[in-house]
Write a protein that holds these residues in place. Structure first.
Motif, PDB file in Angstrom:
ATOM      1  N   TYR A 108       0.837  -1.204   0.000  1.00 22.25           N
ATOM      2  CA  TYR A 108       0.000   0.000   0.000  1.00 22.25           C
ATOM      3  C   TYR A 108       0.876   1.259   0.000  1.00 22.25           C
ATOM      4  CZ  TYR A 108      -2.947   3.716   1.811  1.00 22.25           C
ATOM      5  OH  TYR A 108      -3.583   4.909   1.991  1.00 22.25           O
ATOM      6  N   SER A 111       2.622   1.627  -3.426  1.00 19.84           N
ATOM      7  CA  SER A 111       1.711   2.078  -4.482  1.00 19.84           C
ATOM      8  C   SER A 111       1.308   3.536  -4.275  1.00 19.84           C
ATOM      9  CB  SER A 111       0.478   1.179  -4.555  1.00 19.84           C
ATOM     10  OG  SER A 111      -0.318   1.319  -3.398  1.00 19.84           O
ATOM     11  N   SER A 112       1.140   3.954  -3.030  1.00 21.01           N
ATOM     12  CA  SER A 112       0.822   5.359  -2.758  1.00 21.01           C
ATOM     13  C   SER A 112       1.985   6.264  -3.137  1.00 21.01           C
ATOM     14  CB  SER A 112       0.477   5.556  -1.282  1.00 21.01           C
ATOM     15  OG  SER A 112      -0.696   4.845  -0.961  1.00 21.01           O
ATOM     16  N   PHE A 115       1.923   6.519  -6.825  1.00 17.35           N
ATOM     17  CA  PHE A 115       0.739   7.299  -7.189  1.00 17.35           C
ATOM     18  C   PHE A 115       1.027   8.802  -7.121  1.00 17.35           C
ATOM     19  CE2 PHE A 115      -3.075   9.537  -5.738  1.00 17.35           C
ATOM     20  CZ  PHE A 115      -3.935   9.268  -6.799  1.00 17.35           C
ATOM     21  N   CYS A 116       1.767   9.210  -6.100  1.00 19.69           N
ATOM     22  CA  CYS A 116       2.074  10.635  -5.936  1.00 19.69           C
ATOM     23  C   CYS A 116       2.898  11.182  -7.093  1.00 19.69           C
ATOM     24  CB  CYS A 116       2.795  10.876  -4.615  1.00 19.69           C
ATOM     25  SG  CYS A 116       1.736  10.652  -3.187  1.00 19.69           S
ATOM     26  N   TYR A 119       0.060  11.162 -10.311  1.00 15.77           N
ATOM     27  CA  TYR A 119      -1.309  11.645 -10.160  1.00 15.77           C
ATOM     28  C   TYR A 119      -1.591  12.891 -11.008  1.00 15.77           C
ATOM     29  CZ  TYR A 119      -5.492  13.507  -7.928  1.00 15.77           C
ATOM     30  OH  TYR A 119      -6.738  14.001  -7.703  1.00 15.77           O
ATOM     31  N   PHE A 173      -9.763  -0.357  -3.428  1.00 20.61           N
ATOM     32  CA  PHE A 173      -8.549   0.440  -3.578  1.00 20.61           C
ATOM     33  C   PHE A 173      -7.625  -0.177  -4.624  1.00 20.61           C
ATOM     34  CE2 PHE A 173      -4.110   1.233  -2.408  1.00 20.61           C
ATOM     35  CZ  PHE A 173      -4.086   2.615  -2.499  1.00 20.61           C
ATOM     36  N   GLY A 174      -7.419  -1.477  -4.540  1.00 19.19           N
ATOM     37  CA  GLY A 174      -6.554  -2.153  -5.499  1.00 19.19           C
ATOM     38  C   GLY A 174      -7.079  -2.059  -6.924  1.00 19.19           C
ATOM     39  N   CYS A 177      -6.674   1.642  -8.181  1.00 16.56           N
ATOM     40  CA  CYS A 177      -5.266   1.927  -8.487  1.00 16.56           C
ATOM     41  C   CYS A 177      -4.825   1.235  -9.763  1.00 16.56           C
ATOM     42  CB  CYS A 177      -4.370   1.520  -7.323  1.00 16.56           C
ATOM     43  SG  CYS A 177      -4.361   2.709  -5.990  1.00 16.56           S
ATOM     44  N   THR A 178      -5.257  -0.013  -9.941  1.00 15.09           N
ATOM     45  CA  THR A 178      -4.900  -0.751 -11.155  1.00 15.09           C
ATOM     46  C   THR A 178      -5.501  -0.080 -12.382  1.00 15.09           C
ATOM     47  OG1 THR A 178      -4.774  -2.804  -9.902  1.00 15.09           O
ATOM     48  CG2 THR A 178      -5.005  -3.002 -12.294  1.00 15.09           C
ATOM     49  N   CYS A 180      -6.371   3.043 -12.740  1.00 15.62           N
ATOM     50  CA  CYS A 180      -5.675   4.321 -12.960  1.00 15.62           C
ATOM     51  C   CYS A 180      -4.324   4.094 -13.626  1.00 15.62           C
ATOM     52  CB  CYS A 180      -5.477   5.059 -11.629  1.00 15.62           C
ATOM     53  SG  CYS A 180      -6.982   5.740 -10.962  1.00 15.62           S
ATOM     54  N   GLY A 181      -3.599   3.089 -13.165  1.00 19.74           N
ATOM     55  CA  GLY A 181      -2.301   2.794 -13.749  1.00 19.74           C
ATOM     56  C   GLY A 181      -2.421   2.349 -15.210  1.00 19.74           C
TER      57      GLY A 181
END
Length: 188
Positions: A108, A111-112, A115-116, A119, A173-174, A177-178, A180-181
């Protein structure tokens, strides 16, 4: 989110809608100010608006009585002549890094962290990409506003869904995130 015991995910989703509303408003504001006063004054004006967020930070309140007790204890130790090393040892007692041994938590955090870095890329480059493919300047800047609107709706919706089950939050959440990626990688 720590102020809520029930419907915490929904409360978090609602508070995070500020980012979407900001995108919505700043998309129009950047375009309007940029045409009237130029990009330099536009950036200064938007910087002043964002700086006003300091006043929101000043309104934060302590969460629990324990945090007030901790501050009182540190103040009393400081007045009793405790040296700097005493304060550092107390600080290290407060910091517990054992949660990083949990692979789910470590994943987590990783990945955060990634993400930063990514984004803001779609918000920055989508208007330029739209201009490249023949969109007008107003349509290109409106894309950022559309992203802001969908941001607001999706945060409230995911907050609502996440409150249905604690186990569902992890998978939600997973999945998000997936998606978005994958979307960000597929854009170019």
């Amino acid at each position: 989110q720590h102020y809520f015991d029930k419907k915490r995910a929904m409360a978090t989703g609602l508070t995070q809608t500020g980012a979407g509303f900001g995108l919505l408003c700043f998309g129009f504001l950047t375009r309007a100010l940029g045409d009237k006063v130029g990009w330099r004054l536009t950036m200064v004006s938007e910087g002043v608006i964002v700086l006003l967020g300091v006043f929101c930070g000043l309104s934060f309140r302590p969460l629990t009585i324990e945090s007030e007790i901790l501050v009182d204890r540190e103040v009393s130790e400081a007045t009793d002549g405790c040296k700097w090393s005493c304060h550092y040892s107390k600080l290290f007692e407060l910091i517990n890094l054992s949660t990083f041994y949990n692979p789910v938590f470590a994943l987590y955090c990783f990945s955060s962290f990634l993400f930063c870095f990514s984004y803001h890329a779609p918000y920055t480059y989508t208007p330029k990409l739209a201009l490249k493919y023949g969109a007008s300047k107003s349509d290109a800047s409106f894309l950022v506003s559309i992203m802001g609107i969908t941001n607001v709706i999706s945060r409230v919706l995911t907050g609502f869904i996440a409150d249905r089950s604690i186990d569902l939050r992890f998978y939600l959440f997973g999945t998000v995130c997936t998606l978005c990626g994958v979307t960000s990688v597929a854009m170019p």
